[in-house]
Scaffold this motif. Structure first.
Motif, PDB file in Angstrom:
ATOM      1  N   GLU A   1       0.820  -1.213   0.000  1.00  0.00           N
ATOM      2  CA  GLU A   1       0.000   0.000   0.000  1.00  0.00           C
ATOM      3  C   GLU A   1       0.856   1.267   0.000  1.00  0.00           C
ATOM      4  N   ARG A   2       1.965   1.250   0.730  1.00  0.00           N
ATOM      5  CA  ARG A   2       2.838   2.430   0.769  1.00  0.00           C
ATOM      6  C   ARG A   2       3.406   2.741  -0.603  1.00  0.00           C
ATOM      7  N   LEU A   3       3.832   1.722  -1.322  1.00  0.00           N
ATOM      8  CA  LEU A   3       4.391   1.952  -2.654  1.00  0.00           C
ATOM      9  C   LEU A   3       3.313   2.373  -3.651  1.00  0.00           C
ATOM     10  N   LEU A   4       2.157   1.761  -3.553  1.00  0.00           N
ATOM     11  CA  LEU A   4       1.082   2.081  -4.487  1.00  0.00           C
ATOM     12  C   LEU A   4       0.583   3.508  -4.292  1.00  0.00           C
ATOM     13  N   ALA A   5       0.587   3.987  -3.072  1.00  0.00           N
ATOM     14  CA  ALA A   5       0.143   5.354  -2.778  1.00  0.00           C
ATOM     15  C   ALA A   5       1.261   6.377  -2.888  1.00  0.00           C
ATOM     16  N   GLY A   6       2.478   5.895  -3.147  1.00  0.00           N
ATOM     17  CA  GLY A   6       3.632   6.782  -3.191  1.00  0.00           C
ATOM     18  C   GLY A   6       3.800   7.496  -4.516  1.00  0.00           C
ATOM     19  N   PRO A   7       4.950   8.160  -4.703  1.00  0.00           N
ATOM     20  CA  PRO A   7       5.141   9.002  -5.897  1.00  0.00           C
ATOM     21  C   PRO A   7       5.354   8.227  -7.192  1.00  0.00           C
ATOM     22  N   GLU A   8       5.711   6.939  -7.116  1.00  0.00           N
ATOM     23  CA  GLU A   8       5.961   6.163  -8.334  1.00  0.00           C
ATOM     24  C   GLU A   8       5.231   4.817  -8.292  1.00  0.00           C
ATOM     25  N   PRO A   9       3.915   4.828  -8.275  1.00  0.00           N
ATOM     26  CA  PRO A   9       3.171   3.560  -8.213  1.00  0.00           C
ATOM     27  C   PRO A   9       3.413   2.657  -9.410  1.00  0.00           C
ATOM     28  N   GLN A  10       3.799   3.251 -10.538  1.00  0.00           N
ATOM     29  CA  GLN A  10       4.015   2.460 -11.746  1.00  0.00           C
ATOM     30  C   GLN A  10       5.164   1.473 -11.583  1.00  0.00           C
ATOM     31  N   VAL A  11       6.101   1.755 -10.695  1.00  0.00           N
ATOM     32  CA  VAL A  11       7.219   0.821 -10.487  1.00  0.00           C
ATOM     33  C   VAL A  11       6.709  -0.471  -9.853  1.00  0.00           C
ATOM     34  N   LEU A  12       5.857  -0.330  -8.839  1.00  0.00           N
ATOM     35  CA  LEU A  12       5.248  -1.513  -8.231  1.00  0.00           C
ATOM     36  C   LEU A  12       4.365  -2.241  -9.234  1.00  0.00           C
ATOM     37  N   LEU A  13       3.514  -1.513  -9.921  1.00  0.00           N
ATOM     38  CA  LEU A  13       2.583  -2.136 -10.867  1.00  0.00           C
ATOM     39  C   LEU A  13       3.311  -2.860 -11.990  1.00  0.00           C
ATOM     40  N   GLY A  14       4.447  -2.345 -12.393  1.00  0.00           N
ATOM     41  CA  GLY A  14       5.210  -2.980 -13.447  1.00  0.00           C
ATOM     42  C   GLY A  14       5.900  -4.263 -13.025  1.00  0.00           C
ATOM     43  N   ASN A  15       5.991  -4.479 -11.722  1.00  0.00           N
ATOM     44  CA  ASN A  15       6.658  -5.673 -11.208  1.00  0.00           C
ATOM     45  C   ASN A  15       5.699  -6.699 -10.606  1.00  0.00           C
ATOM     46  N   MET A  16       4.399  -6.508 -10.800  1.00  0.00           N
ATOM     47  CA  MET A  16       3.452  -7.395 -10.118  1.00  0.00           C
ATOM     48  C   MET A  16       3.001  -8.572 -10.975  1.00  0.00           C
ATOM     49  N   TYR A  17       3.368  -8.622 -12.251  1.00  0.00           N
ATOM     50  CA  TYR A  17       2.831  -9.647 -13.141  1.00  0.00           C
ATOM     51  C   TYR A  17       3.714 -10.891 -13.196  1.00  0.00           C
ATOM     52  N   SER A  18       3.382 -11.870 -12.380  1.00  0.00           N
ATOM     53  CA  SER A  18       4.022 -13.185 -12.412  1.00  0.00           C
ATOM     54  C   SER A  18       3.315 -14.062 -11.391  1.00  0.00           C
ATOM     55  N   ASN A  19       3.316 -15.357 -11.631  1.00  0.00           N
ATOM     56  CA  ASN A  19       2.751 -16.304 -10.657  1.00  0.00           C
ATOM     57  C   ASN A  19       3.766 -16.733  -9.603  1.00  0.00           C
ATOM     58  N   GLN A  20       4.973 -16.237  -9.714  1.00  0.00           N
ATOM     59  CA  GLN A  20       6.031 -16.626  -8.787  1.00  0.00           C
ATOM     60  C   GLN A  20       6.463 -15.445  -7.920  1.00  0.00           C
ATOM     61  N   PRO A  21       6.837 -15.728  -6.695  1.00  0.00           N
ATOM     62  CA  PRO A  21       6.931 -17.021  -6.019  1.00  0.00           C
ATOM     63  C   PRO A  21       5.557 -17.531  -5.594  1.00  0.00           C
ATOM     64  N   ALA A  22       5.451 -18.834  -5.405  1.00  0.00           N
ATOM     65  CA  ALA A  22       4.175 -19.454  -5.080  1.00  0.00           C
ATOM     66  C   ALA A  22       4.078 -19.882  -3.617  1.00  0.00           C
ATOM     67  N   LEU A  23       5.150 -19.733  -2.871  1.00  0.00           N
ATOM     68  CA  LEU A  23       5.146 -20.195  -1.487  1.00  0.00           C
ATOM     69  C   LEU A  23       5.745 -19.121  -0.586  1.00  0.00           C
ATOM     70  N   TRP A  24       5.117 -18.871   0.539  1.00  0.00           N
ATOM     71  CA  TRP A  24       5.561 -17.856   1.481  1.00  0.00           C
ATOM     72  C   TRP A  24       6.915 -18.215   2.090  1.00  0.00           C
ATOM     73  N   ASP A  25       7.803 -17.238   2.092  1.00  0.00           N
ATOM     74  CA  ASP A  25       9.105 -17.369   2.734  1.00  0.00           C
ATOM     75  C   ASP A  25       9.391 -16.049   3.435  1.00  0.00           C
ATOM     76  N   PRO A  26       9.379 -16.025   4.770  1.00  0.00           N
ATOM     77  CA  PRO A  26       9.597 -14.772   5.492  1.00  0.00           C
ATOM     78  C   PRO A  26      10.971 -14.168   5.266  1.00  0.00           C
ATOM     79  N   GLU A  27      11.917 -14.935   4.702  1.00  0.00           N
ATOM     80  CA  GLU A  27      13.255 -14.420   4.411  1.00  0.00           C
ATOM     81  C   GLU A  27      13.330 -13.755   3.039  1.00  0.00           C
ATOM     82  N   ARG A  28      12.299 -13.933   2.242  1.00  0.00           N
ATOM     83  CA  ARG A  28      12.311 -13.345   0.899  1.00  0.00           C
ATOM     84  C   ARG A  28      12.118 -11.829   1.003  1.00  0.00           C
TER      85      ARG A  28
END
Length: 277
Positions: free
Chosen positions: A140-167
């Motif tokens: 939410e912070r990135l999406l509401a920030g000054p460059e939301p397009q950077v987040l949106l441009g990096n959201m298209y992929s099905n990976q990773p598929a498993l939660w890893d708190p170290e990621r």
């Protein structure tokens, strides 16, 4: 004050207005929770967005996958797809104002006093409430920030598929977006399968609805979600599912959340989208 929640609008405003008339909704005192996917596929995407935006503080909205897709199109990161119905928004003189409002909506909304948490698709089985709110806030912070397009441009992929708190980095943020806005099925270990969109009961045996994964960390929460129209209305494992397929010609569903036992209020919908095939 009454608090209502409604399933996916997807560009269908008239059914929502009929439901609000049925319950005599008063935006000066009542609140309306919207589970995301305000726009796309139905005939009134612009009208839906304008109506919810103009409700001001009376509306509480979380983002769905179609809402994020619209933002990506707005910023020139994606093209409109064949069955999209967002051109009226893209050519509206209010486009900039509406997109600025949309990108500032949450992924997850939690109301401690009410005892309900709202998300469009779901929470990965490994997340408790604190983790869910923390991970959503990072997006939410990135999406509401000054460059939301950077987040949106990096959201298209099905990976990773498993939660890893170290990621970290985009992989972690993308996992959060996919869970909150796209998830349906997981395996017993909580690994996402974002390709499977089968009707429940027809999916591969190794898969189960995300809320049915054994030991789900959010099992003590009361969750209200949309996104999965073939589930229909129901309360399963503490998860209230509200997408009843309005855009497919079935119904739109409204419930009152500040009552002990939510009861569905529904209205029939004209078919705006036909299945492929």
């Amino acid at each position: 004050m009454a608090v209502y929640a409604v399933g996916d609008l997807q560009g269908c405003l008239d059914p929502l207005l009929r439901l609000l008339d049925k319950v005599t909704f008063d935006p000066t005192v009542d609140r309306l929770w919207l589970v995301g996917d305000l726009v796309n596929r139905g005939p009134q995407s612009l009208e839906c967005l304008e109506f919810v935006r103009d409700l001001g503080d009376a509306a509480v909205c979380v983002l769905g996958n179609h809402d994020l897709h619209l933002l990506a199109v707005h910023y020139g990161l994606q093209k409109s797809r064949r069955r999209d119905t967002v051109d009226d928004i893209l050519f509206s003189p209010r486009r900039g104002e509406l997109m600025d409002w949309l990108r500032r909506q949450s992924l997850i909304h939690h109301d401690e006093s009410l005892g309900w948490t709202m998300v469009h698709a779901g929470l990965p089985p490994q997340w408790d409430l604190a983790t869910a709110l923390e991970e959503a806030a990072a997006v939410e912070r990135l999406l509401a920030g000054p460059e939301p397009q950077v987040l949106l441009g990096n959201m298209y992929s099905n990976q990773p598929a498993l939660w890893d708190p170290e990621r970290s980095g985009w992989d972690r943020l993308r996992f959060t977006i996919n869970c909150c806005t796209r998830m349906r099925y997981c395996d017993k270990n909580g690994e996402l399968d974002l390709d499977c969109k089968d009707v429940p009961g027809d999916q591969p045996k190794r898969l189960m609805p995300w809320f049915a994964v054994p030991g789900r960390a959010s099992r003590d929460l009361r969750l209200v979600v949309g996104h999965w129209s073939t589930l229909g209305y129901g309360e399963r494992e503490g998860v209230l599912t509200l997408d009843t397929g309005c855009v497919w010609g079935r119904s739109m569903t409204l419930v009152r959340l500040d009552k002990k036992k939510p009861k569905p209020i529904q209205t029939d919908c004209a078919q705006a989208l036909k299945p492929r095939g």
